[in-house]
Each structure stands twice: as structure tokens, then as C-alpha cells.
Write a protein that holds these residues in place. Sequence first.
Motif, PDB file in Angstrom:
ATOM      1  N   GLU A 221       0.811  -1.222   0.000  1.00 28.08           N
ATOM      2  CA  GLU A 221       0.000   0.000   0.000  1.00 28.08           C
ATOM      3  C   GLU A 221       0.840   1.266   0.000  1.00 28.08           C
ATOM      4  OE1 GLU A 221      -2.342  -0.585   3.485  1.00 28.08           O
ATOM      5  OE2 GLU A 221      -3.588  -2.129   2.532  1.00 28.08           O
ATOM      6  N   GLY A 222       2.114   1.154   0.332  1.00 26.70           N
ATOM      7  CA  GLY A 222       2.972   2.330   0.471  1.00 26.70           C
ATOM      8  C   GLY A 222       3.097   2.716   1.943  1.00 26.70           C
ATOM      9  N   PHE A 223       4.323   3.019   2.371  1.00 29.46           N
ATOM     10  CA  PHE A 223       4.553   3.430   3.764  1.00 29.46           C
ATOM     11  C   PHE A 223       3.924   4.790   4.014  1.00 29.46           C
ATOM     12  CE2 PHE A 223       7.477   1.119   6.501  1.00 29.46           C
ATOM     13  CZ  PHE A 223       7.737   0.027   5.700  1.00 29.46           C
ATOM     14  N   PRO A 224       2.996   4.908   4.964  1.00 28.44           N
ATOM     15  CA  PRO A 224       2.406   6.215   5.210  1.00 28.44           C
ATOM     16  C   PRO A 224       3.359   7.149   5.971  1.00 28.44           C
ATOM     17  CG  PRO A 224       1.385   4.533   6.609  1.00 28.44           C
ATOM     18  CD  PRO A 224       2.420   3.838   5.784  1.00 28.44           C
ATOM     19  N   VAL A 225       3.588   8.321   5.398  1.00 33.49           N
ATOM     20  CA  VAL A 225       4.466   9.323   6.010  1.00 33.49           C
ATOM     21  C   VAL A 225       3.674  10.623   6.152  1.00 33.49           C
ATOM     22  CG1 VAL A 225       6.651  10.566   5.826  1.00 33.49           C
ATOM     23  CG2 VAL A 225       6.419   8.327   4.735  1.00 33.49           C
ATOM     24  N   ALA A 226       3.498  11.115   7.374  1.00 34.73           N
ATOM     25  CA  ALA A 226       2.769  12.376   7.579  1.00 34.73           C
ATOM     26  C   ALA A 226       3.757  13.525   7.655  1.00 34.73           C
ATOM     27  CB  ALA A 226       1.937  12.290   8.855  1.00 34.73           C
ATOM     28  N   ILE A 227       3.429  14.613   6.953  1.00 27.48           N
ATOM     29  CA  ILE A 227       4.254  15.826   7.011  1.00 27.48           C
ATOM     30  C   ILE A 227       3.516  16.811   7.905  1.00 27.48           C
ATOM     31  CG2 ILE A 227       5.358  17.653   5.674  1.00 27.48           C
ATOM     32  CD1 ILE A 227       5.129  15.879   3.197  1.00 27.48           C
ATOM     33  N   VAL A 228       4.081  17.100   9.069  1.00 23.15           N
ATOM     34  CA  VAL A 228       3.357  17.945  10.029  1.00 23.15           C
ATOM     35  C   VAL A 228       4.236  19.075  10.574  1.00 23.15           C
ATOM     36  CG1 VAL A 228       1.895  15.990  10.708  1.00 23.15           C
ATOM     37  CG2 VAL A 228       3.943  16.503  12.022  1.00 23.15           C
ATOM     38  N   GLY A 229       3.568  20.038  11.172  1.00 17.18           N
ATOM     39  CA  GLY A 229       4.275  21.171  11.764  1.00 17.18           C
ATOM     40  C   GLY A 229       3.332  22.356  11.859  1.00 17.18           C
ATOM     41  N   ARG A 230       3.854  23.478  12.345  1.00 18.44           N
ATOM     42  CA  ARG A 230       3.059  24.702  12.453  1.00 18.44           C
ATOM     43  C   ARG A 230       2.701  25.218  11.053  1.00 18.44           C
ATOM     44  NH1 ARG A 230       1.573  24.666  17.329  1.00 18.44           N
ATOM     45  NH2 ARG A 230       2.976  25.157  19.049  1.00 18.44           N
ATOM     46  N   THR A 231       1.813  26.168  10.980  1.00 16.20           N
ATOM     47  CA  THR A 231       1.475  26.774   9.685  1.00 16.20           C
ATOM     48  C   THR A 231       2.702  27.516   9.149  1.00 16.20           C
ATOM     49  OG1 THR A 231       0.699  28.752  10.807  1.00 16.20           O
ATOM     50  CG2 THR A 231      -0.973  27.125  10.244  1.00 16.20           C
ATOM     51  N   ASN A 232       2.828  27.480   7.807  1.00 19.36           N
ATOM     52  CA  ASN A 232       3.870  28.254   7.104  1.00 19.36           C
ATOM     53  C   ASN A 232       5.309  27.794   7.300  1.00 19.36           C
ATOM     54  OD1 ASN A 232       2.360  29.950   5.598  1.00 19.36           O
ATOM     55  ND2 ASN A 232       3.314  31.817   6.362  1.00 19.36           N
ATOM     56  N   VAL A 233       5.518  26.592   7.862  1.00 20.48           N
ATOM     57  CA  VAL A 233       6.905  26.128   8.005  1.00 20.48           C
ATOM     58  C   VAL A 233       7.431  25.538   6.705  1.00 20.48           C
ATOM     59  CG1 VAL A 233       6.820  25.728  10.508  1.00 20.48           C
ATOM     60  CG2 VAL A 233       6.133  23.904   8.930  1.00 20.48           C
ATOM     61  N   GLY A 234       6.534  25.296   5.735  1.00 13.91           N
ATOM     62  CA  GLY A 234       6.992  24.778   4.431  1.00 13.91           C
ATOM     63  C   GLY A 234       6.580  23.330   4.155  1.00 13.91           C
ATOM     64  N   LYS A 235       5.512  22.876   4.780  1.00  9.67           N
ATOM     65  CA  LYS A 235       5.064  21.490   4.604  1.00  9.67           C
ATOM     66  C   LYS A 235       4.639  21.229   3.151  1.00  9.67           C
ATOM     67  CE  LYS A 235       1.881  21.978   7.764  1.00  9.67           C
ATOM     68  NZ  LYS A 235       2.260  23.356   8.131  1.00  9.67           N
ATOM     69  N   SER A 236       3.798  22.142   2.636  1.00 14.14           N
ATOM     70  CA  SER A 236       3.306  21.938   1.263  1.00 14.14           C
ATOM     71  C   SER A 236       4.431  22.090   0.249  1.00 14.14           C
ATOM     72  CB  SER A 236       2.178  22.921   0.968  1.00 14.14           C
ATOM     73  OG  SER A 236       1.114  22.704   1.874  1.00 14.14           O
ATOM     74  N   THR A 237       5.356  23.023   0.524  1.00 11.57           N
ATOM     75  CA  THR A 237       6.514  23.181  -0.365  1.00 11.57           C
ATOM     76  C   THR A 237       7.313  21.887  -0.410  1.00 11.57           C
ATOM     77  OG1 THR A 237       6.592  25.476   0.367  1.00 11.57           O
ATOM     78  CG2 THR A 237       8.499  24.683  -0.855  1.00 11.57           C
ATOM     79  N   LEU A 238       7.505  21.269   0.764  1.00 18.44           N
ATOM     80  CA  LEU A 238       8.265  20.017   0.822  1.00 18.44           C
ATOM     81  C   LEU A 238       7.536  18.901   0.070  1.00 18.44           C
ATOM     82  CD1 LEU A 238      10.586  18.240   1.785  1.00 18.44           C
ATOM     83  CD2 LEU A 238       9.307  17.806   3.877  1.00 18.44           C
ATOM     84  N   LEU A 239       6.227  18.800   0.267  1.00 19.88           N
ATOM     85  CA  LEU A 239       5.473  17.750  -0.444  1.00 19.88           C
ATOM     86  C   LEU A 239       5.680  17.890  -1.947  1.00 19.88           C
ATOM     87  CD1 LEU A 239       3.216  15.420  -0.190  1.00 19.88           C
ATOM     88  CD2 LEU A 239       1.701  17.194  -1.066  1.00 19.88           C
ATOM     89  N   PHE A 274       2.999   9.987   1.007  1.00 16.68           N
ATOM     90  CA  PHE A 274       3.158  11.219   1.786  1.00 16.68           C
ATOM     91  C   PHE A 274       1.829  11.921   1.982  1.00 16.68           C
ATOM     92  CE2 PHE A 274       7.381  10.415   0.248  1.00 16.68           C
ATOM     93  CZ  PHE A 274       8.150  10.721   1.365  1.00 16.68           C
ATOM     94  N   ILE A 275       1.605  12.388   3.206  1.00 19.87           N
ATOM     95  CA  ILE A 275       0.366  13.083   3.507  1.00 19.87           C
ATOM     96  C   ILE A 275       0.699  14.482   4.009  1.00 19.87           C
ATOM     97  CG2 ILE A 275      -1.774  12.986   4.867  1.00 19.87           C
ATOM     98  CD1 ILE A 275      -0.487   9.829   5.150  1.00 19.87           C
ATOM     99  N   ASP A 276       0.339  15.483   3.217  1.00 19.93           N
ATOM    100  CA  ASP A 276       0.522  16.882   3.643  1.00 19.93           C
ATOM    101  C   ASP A 276      -0.686  17.245   4.497  1.00 19.93           C
ATOM    102  OD1 ASP A 276       1.326  19.509   3.904  1.00 19.93           O
ATOM    103  OD2 ASP A 276       0.488  20.121   1.967  1.00 19.93           O
ATOM    104  N   THR A 277      -0.438  17.980   5.567  1.00 20.52           N
ATOM    105  CA  THR A 277      -1.522  18.231   6.514  1.00 20.52           C
ATOM    106  C   THR A 277      -1.664  19.717   6.809  1.00 20.52           C
ATOM    107  OG1 THR A 277      -0.019  18.061   8.390  1.00 20.52           O
ATOM    108  CG2 THR A 277      -1.075  16.020   7.654  1.00 20.52           C
ATOM    109  N   ALA A 278      -2.778  20.043   7.443  1.00 19.01           N
ATOM    110  CA  ALA A 278      -2.996  21.422   7.894  1.00 19.01           C
ATOM    111  C   ALA A 278      -2.042  21.712   9.049  1.00 19.01           C
ATOM    112  CB  ALA A 278      -4.441  21.586   8.341  1.00 19.01           C
ATOM    113  N   GLY A 279      -1.508  22.933   9.080  1.00 24.11           N
ATOM    114  CA  GLY A 279      -0.573  23.315  10.130  1.00 24.11           C
ATOM    115  C   GLY A 279      -1.235  23.342  11.501  1.00 24.11           C
ATOM    116  N   ILE A 280      -0.447  22.918  12.505  1.00 23.09           N
ATOM    117  CA  ILE A 280      -0.996  22.866  13.860  1.00 23.09           C
ATOM    118  C   ILE A 280      -0.873  24.245  14.514  1.00 23.09           C
ATOM    119  CG2 ILE A 280      -0.703  21.818  16.129  1.00 23.09           C
ATOM    120  CD1 ILE A 280       0.627  19.422  14.590  1.00 23.09           C
ATOM    121  N   ARG A 281      -1.973  24.845  14.852  1.00 24.74           N
ATOM    122  CA  ARG A 281      -1.967  26.106  15.613  1.00 24.74           C
ATOM    123  C   ARG A 281      -3.326  26.285  16.272  1.00 24.74           C
ATOM    124  NH1 ARG A 281      -3.062  31.356  11.698  1.00 24.74           N
ATOM    125  NH2 ARG A 281      -4.693  30.392  10.428  1.00 24.74           N
ATOM    126  N   GLN A 282      -3.402  27.236  17.212  1.00 26.78           N
ATOM    127  CA  GLN A 282      -4.679  27.592  17.821  1.00 26.78           C
ATOM    128  C   GLN A 282      -5.479  28.378  16.797  1.00 26.78           C
ATOM    129  OE1 GLN A 282      -5.835  26.655  20.677  1.00 26.78           O
ATOM    130  NE2 GLN A 282      -3.947  25.702  21.426  1.00 26.78           N
TER     131      GLN A 282
END
Length: 461
Positions: A221-239, A274-282
Amino acid sequence: MDTICALATAPGGALGIIRISGPQTLEILSHVFSKDLTQAQPNTIHYGHIADKPSSISHHPSDIIDEVLVSVFRAPHSYTGEDSAEISCHGSRYILNKVLELLIQHGCRMANPGEYTQRAFLNGKMDLSQAEAVADLIASSNKATHQIAISQLRGHFSSELSRLREQLLKLTSLLELELDFSDHEDLEFADRSELLDIANKINNQITALAHSFETGKTLKEGFPVAIVGRTNVGKSTLLNKLLRDDRAIVSPVHGTTRDTIEDTIDINGVTFRFIDTAGIRQTTDEVEQIGINRTYTAIGKARIVLWIVDAEPTTEYIQEMLERCKDKSLIIIRNKIDIQAMSDTFSISNSRLKDFPTVEISAKQGTNIDKLEQAIFASANIPELSEQCIIVTSARQYHSLVSAHNNLSRVLSGLESGLSGDIVSEDLRLVLDDLADITGQGRILTSEVLENIFTHFCVGK
Ligand SMILES: Nc1nc2c(ncn2[C@@H]2O[C@H](COP(=O)(O)OP(=O)(O)O)[C@@H](O)[C@H]2O)c(=O)[nH]1
Ligand SMILES: [Mg+2]
């Protein structure tokens, strides 16, 4: 047994191959082919044409459907073990339908999914685990899944199972020996420790095989890898950099990615998802909050978490992430090293993070992406895949192994508690049945079981 036919190739190619198998193969073919093939030698190829009016000696050109090559195989030396043939036609949908139509007119029936392989199994050309490997081989999309399928197809799993079977039979005969001498009390004790020893060894091997299913399933199925972090750290750019594609929207606006986005790439012949995710913040934004909750779900499902930071994380943030990534392989990524001022002032100093692999990258400029890929591959901890590797990839086989393990555990506790030999033998027989279910050999399989296995195949295989 009917004679069956089906198109074995995907539509749209230059050529199309039609497969025929069954006792009437050569007779039916001779009705539609320009030559009589009923006496054809095995493993020969014949050039000629397929025509609508086979009885006339010289066909009127308009009756000719196609110029073809026919490969002839004779029982038992064919894939199915029956007389069979393959017609290589031109890939036109019209031609292929027309040829199939003619074959059916003269006595063939359309094959069901996997029916050729099912016949190969029923005729003893391969066992069930090898038949399943055929489907895996066709579906294999990278080196790892290909290697596993080839190994299983070549019978490495089957021979491992027959080795286990031999050991189980040895155990059974030792138990019988014990029964014969049951009036000698001291003899029994000496024998039981040896029996326990053998049973334990077999159990360990069965457990290891069952455990390999998790790897097998993940590789498929493919190794699931989550890309996580705060907003604007560059998660989507990395994906996007990893996928070499503009898959996710990149923007300096905080909270741009609200839903999870996923796609796969192969690293060293293994598929990673790879799973790009929404940035973690309040946030007070309801939709963004749903996205952040999905981030937590993505972390839960991931095997590897890429935690991206572009500034020293706070103690609370570290606490939260370590909590959430407890049983994951965590890789810390320092992004934006291209911004000079930042790389001067920022270094991860918190001692709780020092044992995790850390990679410094610039997602924007593509710096160290290759290093990151190798760190991801290393974190996946994939066992060495050789030509001999045995990795279980089928849920059906896994369930039989688990059942074998459970029955063998009862054997073990029966031996330990001094249960009488004939009761222990009963459980041993169940273990043998479980293993036999995997290969299907020596077992009476209901048509339901067979159908369950072969309906997942393509028609024509
Ligand atoms: N200088 C620099 N900017 C980056 C880098 N990676 C991302 N950015 C910028 O940071 C902003 C947020 O990027 P994005 O990928 O949308 O972050 P996300 O919210 O974590 O998905 C964008 O303006 C990117 O161009 C990098 O390595 N260096
Ligand atoms: Mg984003």
C-alpha cells in the motif's frame, strides 16, 4: 471442462492477445484459423489468418478478420496444464471482439476472472500461495513488491511451509511414541521437554511469518508518512518537492492547507505515501480546526512522521509532538536553511530531541531533499529483500497463520500441563490443516473459497 477464452491484454496497445484453454482448444481454433492445428506440435507458433468463413479453402479477402500468430501449448506442459493457445492479434477493439465472438460461436465460453490460474491450481501446476503470487506479480509496481511476488511464485513460501509441516509431523509421531510408552511414567517427562522444544521452535517460525504480513501490507500500500508542523513552516513546499510536482498550494498565508493531500513516490524501490496536513496552531476558524483534527488522524495512521520546524520549538510544543508521535518513527526537519539570518540564530537545543534523526533542508530551493529521502528510507526499517525473502502479503494467508499460531499455543499449554497425548494430537492436526489451507494442498476447498481468491484476478489471467 469447458474450453475458455479471454482477452489477456489491456485495450489500447498495438497488439492484443487472446487466450484459449481447455480440451477443445485446437479443434475450435481450427474452425477459425487458416490452418488445421489439431495435430500441431507443442510449443510451436503458427502464422496465418483468422477468418469468418473458415470452411472455404481460400478466403475471400473481406472475410479475413486479422493476420495473426498462434502459439500452441499441449497438456500438461502449459500454464493451465490443459491444451491451450494464444492468438496475437492487432490491438483493434473491433478485431479482438470479433475473434472472441467467433471462438464463442464455435464452442468456447468466456473465462471468469482468474480462471486460467484457477485451472493451473486445480491441475497441480502451482499451489494456492503461488496462484496468489501471480496476482501480486501483475499488480507489483516497484522493486520491493516485485521481489516478494517473484519469491512466492517460485515457491519459497511453499517450501518453508512444507518444512514446517515436516516438523509438525515429527512432533505428531513423537507424541504417538509417548502414547505407546504411556505406562512408563518417567519416560513421558523426558520426552515432553523435547516435544515442547520442537513445538516452541515451530511456533516461533509461524509467528515470524505472521508478523511479516504487516511489512507486506505496508509495502503493497505504500509506507504512510505524515508531514506535520506549524502553519507556514513549508510542509506543502516540501510535499511538492518530494513529488516533483505542484500538488499542494503553497502560500505565505497562514492556514492555507486545510485538508490532507496525499500522493506516493518510490525511494530505493519502495513506495512511500506522503500526507501533507494542515498546520498545527490555535484557531477559531471552524474549517481550519477540522483540518487540524485530520492532521492528528494522519499522524495516528502514519508509520513515519516528518516534523518540520523553522524556529526553535517551545517546550510545550515538543511535549505535545512527542506525545502524539509516541510509536512513530519521527524525523525532525529544519526547513528554510537558505535564509541566512535564520540558520545563524536557530538551532534545536532541546535535549529531548537530540536522539531523533534531524535533517536540515531548504524545501524551496530543494537543498538536501536527497538526504531527507535516505533518512526516510532508513526510518522505514525495511528488511533486506532478497530473492529468497518470505513476506506474507495476503490477508487470507495471514489469517491461516494466526489460526495456526493459536492452535499451536494450545498444543504448547497442553504439553506443559501434562494433557494426554491424544488430546494434544487433535490440536496438532488443526495446525497442520491451517498450514495446508495456505497452499490448498491436501485440502478440500469449497468453491466459495476458490471464488474468493480468484475473483480478485483480472479476466485473462
Ligand atoms: N526561504 C524559504 N521559504 C520557504 C521555504 N519553504 C517554504 N517557504 C515559504 O514559506 C511559505 C509557506 O510555505 P508552505 O509550503 O505553504 O507552508 P505550509 O503552511 O507549512 O504548507 C511560502 O511562502 C513558501 O514559499 C524554504 O525552504 N525557504
Ligand atoms: Mg500547506
